[in-house]
Design a protein around this motif. Structure first.
Motif, short mmCIF file in Angstrom:
data_model
loop_
_atom_site.label_atom_id
_atom_site.label_comp_id
_atom_site.label_asym_id
_atom_site.label_seq_id
_atom_site.Cartn_x
_atom_site.Cartn_y
_atom_site.Cartn_z
N GLN A 505 -9.43 -6.08 -4.09
CA GLN A 505 -9.84 -4.88 -3.36
C GLN A 505 -9.28 -4.89 -1.95
OE1 GLN A 505 -14.07 -4.74 -3.46
NE2 GLN A 505 -14.16 -3.58 -5.37
N LYS A 510 -8.11 0.90 -0.49
CA LYS A 510 -8.04 2.34 -0.73
C LYS A 510 -7.47 3.04 0.50
CE LYS A 510 -11.05 3.14 -4.40
NZ LYS A 510 -12.43 2.64 -4.31
N MET A 512 -6.44 7.10 1.69
CA MET A 512 -6.63 8.47 1.28
C MET A 512 -5.93 9.40 2.27
SD MET A 512 -8.72 8.23 -1.22
CE MET A 512 -9.82 7.02 -1.91
N ASN A 525 -11.42 13.29 2.39
CA ASN A 525 -10.49 12.97 1.32
C ASN A 525 -10.12 14.20 0.47
OD1 ASN A 525 -9.30 11.97 -0.96
ND2 ASN A 525 -11.07 10.71 -1.57
N ARG B 54 -5.31 2.45 -11.43
CA ARG B 54 -5.56 1.22 -10.69
C ARG B 54 -4.45 0.19 -10.95
NH1 ARG B 54 -11.46 -1.48 -10.58
NH2 ARG B 54 -12.00 0.58 -9.78
N GLU B 57 -1.40 1.14 -9.01
CA GLU B 57 -1.51 0.88 -7.59
C GLU B 57 -1.46 -0.62 -7.30
OE1 GLU B 57 -1.23 3.70 -6.09
OE2 GLU B 57 -1.03 2.65 -4.20
N PRO B 587 -15.86 1.27 0.87
CA PRO B 587 -14.84 1.73 -0.07
C PRO B 587 -15.21 1.55 -1.54
CG PRO B 587 -14.17 -0.34 0.93
CD PRO B 587 -15.45 0.06 1.59
N GLU B 619 -15.42 6.66 -5.14
CA GLU B 619 -15.92 5.75 -6.15
C GLU B 619 -17.43 5.54 -6.00
OE1 GLU B 619 -13.92 1.91 -6.28
OE2 GLU B 619 -15.73 1.14 -7.24
#
Lengths: 659, 659
Positions: A505, A510, A512, A525, B54, B57, B587, B619
């Protein structure tokens, strides 16, 4: 006061709303130039005081001594003693409660058969299980802060200790050595537990996530149940391995040894116990049905064997047990270098596993009754209990989930129920041991299966599947690892995956693209909010992770690609001018992160773009300032407090400078 | 377009500013009731498509095939071949550049003496160092995408390979076996590197943070320099250990073996080389001074030895070297189980270390010249280069920092400079080898020291100290670990601390109390912003980390303590009514996190408080919704888009319901 502040609150909102109902553009333009809020750095602190604050937050998040402040010295001493011995909190004002008596007797009736069964699971003499239900509960009553925890041996720690020690020493060939190793492992388990508490490293057990535990428990329950097939089928030559495959192979290979008398008895008692369990689950008021069922089964089965002389028809029995209380065993602790590695490792694994169970059980019931349990203090209590246990012929104990639930349902009020239980076990040890001669092993196996079946928590598995697929994977790996590889390795794999997931993670944080929600200065977002719209000329990005060595390369490449795509897509009118990086969700940054920001600033400048940072939080702002002092990359005109202010100010500027 | 959007932009801000200049309270009140923005969940996606996104990415963040979309099939094929062989990008249009020739010759003059020296560092025959400067650069020219990388053996990988293999086999006693192990390790190093590239696991090398590398490099430079004391002092019986303590003990123990002729020569050439280095650092245009100095030293020292017959006065020389190009060595690869563990481990460590150096060097120069280097493709190129190398008598090679810097300064335009270098080395191998007979070992030692001294980056250490004390600790541990324990363990310790630090940040996430910045609806950290004020009746908290198993216990206890403190401190007027949890900076959340939110909701309700969640990101919102579907804990009236809106709406409400 609330009213007044409330007025102030919606005053703000009113203004925001005011945009929608319509506002004067000319006035607004003047206001835009006037109101810009500066990004502040947190007040300067020395490295030492920052270190102190961080150490305090890491190791003393609960600030255990906050009550001590400003009290006279004698009060402080009394409070310190009370802190160390929670029994002093309640004993002085204790008036005997019938509930505690009932709860104590109920859990004793559960503890006696389970103690004998779990000791057999750990390949130890049955009496060790009873010893372990006598001394440790007494110690816990003095030191522990949970009112509901019922202390004694537990299935999983017994299983792990037995399987780890059996790898080095055979309990049949060298029973004394095996016993010595068990006590020494218990000593180390206690040492590990107490040290974790004293060093305030309790957060280490937090790394066993719920998903890990659910999978691990289910796997362990199946392994434990499989081990009982020896007793349930009456097999004599059983494998010493634990995995699903070798045990099933062994069961099928020895079909000739199966004894129909044993199997019949096993089925009857298993059905009885599971029915009792079902009844208590359905009507919680009838908790005593499942609580007393094991003892009832033991009594009935012992009588049956005695009356029908069933031990002569292939049903194996416990045999003679010595009367008497725990003997001292400190002379049995073995610190021989040959076995030191094994005992330390066994102590570490069983210590952490049983600690996890004990602390989790304590916390669960504390939150049900709305009182606080201090995790680190609990660890010290459980650790000391095991150290004392290892010197008084006990093996690893902790707060057992099933017995604590019975204790809670029986209405226990204080740790006195543990004392009652211990006294009942004492009476058993002194006078009732000869009665267990004819108890058949098959009923002990049935009791274990009925107890561990509750560890398979299918609704929780379903819930995890619905909530989070990655968590489900972790759960599945823990389960499969325990069943097919080994209990310890299954656990290690699951913890490894959990940690790897957290690292992933951070490695792939993440990011955006944000847009403006029409009629407000809120930026959100674009993917999540369909009514958010891109602001032409701006690329507004948020990063949601600490920026550090593990992700700077990724962030760098990802942002550059976005800028590239934007630049090539844009028409002349909506040409990209500003890249806004919203740092609100970046809690920390390291030196690699600062280098990344400086690099990004330089590379955006090369493309004729301006990099704007929005709302850096305390630590991040501090480091940006320090980088500024050294190189001067981020002047105050590239720092804004909100995205709204940045967009407003910059588009006014570009409008004014436009041809 | 910018102008229009701009107007829209400051329109917002104008309204916000409007609060300060004064706004109608009555209208505002109506507006407050009217404008409330809903929290949206991201559009629903199937598990498979989420998983796909995912995976993409994580492994393809650079989206290497995005150029392929919508192209005809033949173009796609041409592009795929060009992707695999970057040489096709530039060779068809290549016109010979004098710069490439100059750069090639310059790095060759550096590569020849360094190749011989580094091979000795790895306890390999000197000629292997030259072989390794011939084949791998040719392979890299075909496969590599960096234009500046100068390929060849490097000091740290040589040191590690030598030290790891020497633990099992003595290069003096079993030279052939040692050579076989070196080639096999090189093969595995290449395999590891290529696999990381093909499996797109390149992010693994990101876990070597800058602080780790700075400390590690400095420690390794000192270890390498210490090893040269053997050559510089002329000691014959030198220790085979690497640590600071045993080497210094060995040096002091053998003072009788010190040869003053050797020491005199060492001092002279070391001063010469360091002066040349200093000149080139000060005036970058004179880069050729330090680039040619090593070769000049070799020539001068060889002539000196030849003329004065110095080899008879205690100065050790290289001795006879065979002419001829690389011989095939695939028959020397040894997959014997006895040594498999060792070679795989050596390959893994040297492979990852040399990959880190190569990719970092490539990225550095790419960003200087503003072109892109694809990390995963580089890994495949370096990996294949080493696999080919292991079959052609080469040991581990990568892009060396010092030589690449010289290459860059010499103005190289393409990978052609590597080809020129390789051809020069080829000529040397074919015809010039006899000239090296009288080259003294002492000058090779001096060349190594002058090369590795640049790895001790004191300004970077100072910068790290100033920026981040924890990073400094990591750096120090890497340094001390390498010097006092061993190269591999020093590295492992530093990586371990870096990762532990990241985990600690998650276990103890930052939580802040926010206040309102007067005259706005902006809410910021009270500690950082002195003009932020508490809103009575509200406790506004932000969490800045993913909420997961590792921190739910901490968050739970910390928030409860805050609520307790607030409740006990508040007077009746400012009594606490609402706890607002701003989730903007969260996040991700896992199942433990969701349980924590539900628990918190329940326990705040018990205290008569209301828990409000603000701005959950995609999420998190999705999972809150799923929990809602199951249990209905978080209705839409406890979810707000901004803290401002929540405070405004709730204080209006409590004003209305107040007696």
């Amino acid at each position: 006061m609330v009213g007044m502040r409330g007025a102030y609150g919606y005053n703000d909102n009113g203004n925001e709303g005011g945009v929608v109902v319509g506002g004067g553009e000319a006035e607004a333009e003047i206001a835009a130039m006037a109101v810009l809020h500066k990004v502040a750095a947190p007040p300067a602190q020395s490295t030492a005081s920052k270190l102190k604050a961080r150490v305090k937050e890491t190791f003393f998040p609960d600030d255990p001594f906050r009550g001590f402040k400003g009290k006279p010295l004698t009060t402080k001493w009394v409070m310190a003693v009370q802190y160390l011995f929670p029994i002093l909190d309640w004993v002085p004002s204790y008036s005997f409660s019938l509930f505690d008596l009932v709860a104590g007797l109920t859990i004793a009736s559960l503890a006696i058969p389970q103690g004998i069964s779990y000791a057999k699971l750990a390949s130890l003499p049955p009496i060790i299980g009873l010893y372990s239900s006598f001394v440790p509960p007494m110690v816990y009553a003095v030191l522990g802060s949970s009112r509901d925890l019922a202390v004694g041996p537990v299935s999983i720690a017994s299983l792990i200790m037995g399987s780890m020690l059996r790898q080095a020493v055979s309990p049949a060939a060298e029973p004394l050595l095996f016993l010595q190793l068990a006590f020494t492992s218990t000593f180390f388990a206690g040492l590990v537990q107490a040290s974790l508490g004293i060093l305030r490293l309790g957060f280490i057990i937090d790394f066993l996530s719920k998903a890990t535990l659910v999978g691990f428990m289910a796997g362990a329950a199946i392994i434990v149940s499989l081990q009982q097939l020896k007793a349930l089928l009456g097999i004599v030559h059983f494998t010493t391995e634990m995995g699903l495959v070798p045990v099933m192979a062994s069961v099928i290979h020895h079909t000739k040894e199966w004894s129909w008398q044993t199997i019949l008895m096993a089925v009857c008692f298993l059905v009885l116990l599971l029915t009792a369990r079902h009844v208590s689950m359905k009507w919680p008021k009838l908790f005593w049905v499942s609580a007393c069922a094991p003892l009832a089964c033991v009594i009935v089965s012992t009588l049956l064997v005695f009356l029908f002389k069933a031990q002569k028809h292939g049903i194996s029995i416990i045999g003679q047990l010595k009367c008497g209380l725990n003997r001292p065993s400190w002379d049995k602790l073995l610190f021989d270098p040959q076995y030191l590695g094994l005992t330390v490792k066994t102590g570490l694994v069983t210590g952490i596993i049983s600690l996890t169970e004990g602390v989790a059980v304590g916390r669960t019931f504390a939150s049900l009754k709305d009182y606080q349990v201090d995790g680190n203090k609990e660890m010290m209590a459980i650790g000391l209990m095991n150290i004392v246990g290892s010197c008084t012929s006990c093996y690893v104990t902790t707060g057992a989930f099933s017995r604590s639930a019975v204790n809670h349902n029986a209405g226990c009020k204080t740790a006195m129920s543990n004392v009652i239980m211990a006294l009942t076990v004492m009476v058993t040890l002194l006078f009732l041991m000869p009665l267990f001669v004819y108890t058949p092993n098959v009923v002990l196996g049935a009791i274990i299966i009925a107890a561990v079946i509750g560890l398979i928590d299918l609704p929780a598995v379903y819930n995890i599947w619905k909530m989070d697929k990655m968590d489900f994977l972790v759960c599945l790996c823990a389960f499969a690892g325990v069943i097919f590889i080994s209990v310890q390795q299954g656990l290690a794999i699951a913890v490894g995956i959990s940690i790897f997931r957290v690292l992933l993670q951070i490695t792939r944080p993440k990011m955006m693209i944000q847009g403006n929600i029409k009629g407000t200065d809120i930026y959100r977002n674009l993917h999540q909010y369909k009514d958010a719209q891109r602001v032409p000329g701006f690329l507004i990005l948020t990063v949601e992770a600490p920026i550090n060595f593990a992700n700077t390369n990724y962030l760098n490449e990802r942002i550059k690609r976005w800028i590239e795509e934007e630049s090539s897509a844009g028409t002349k009118q909506s040409e990209l001018h500003f890249v806004i990086l919203d740092l609100s969700a970046v809690p920390a940054i390291d030196t690699s992160g600062i280098s990344f920001l400086i690099d990004l600033k330089k590379s955006t400048e090369k493309h004729g773009l301006e990099l704007i940072l929005v709302n850096p939080t305390g630590e991040v702002m501090e480091k940006i300032q320090r980088a500024n002092d050294a190189h001067g990359h981020f002047k105050s005109d590239s720092l804004y407090l909100t995205t709204g202010e940045a967009v407003a100010s910059l588009s006014t500027f570009s409008k004014m400078t436009a041809p």
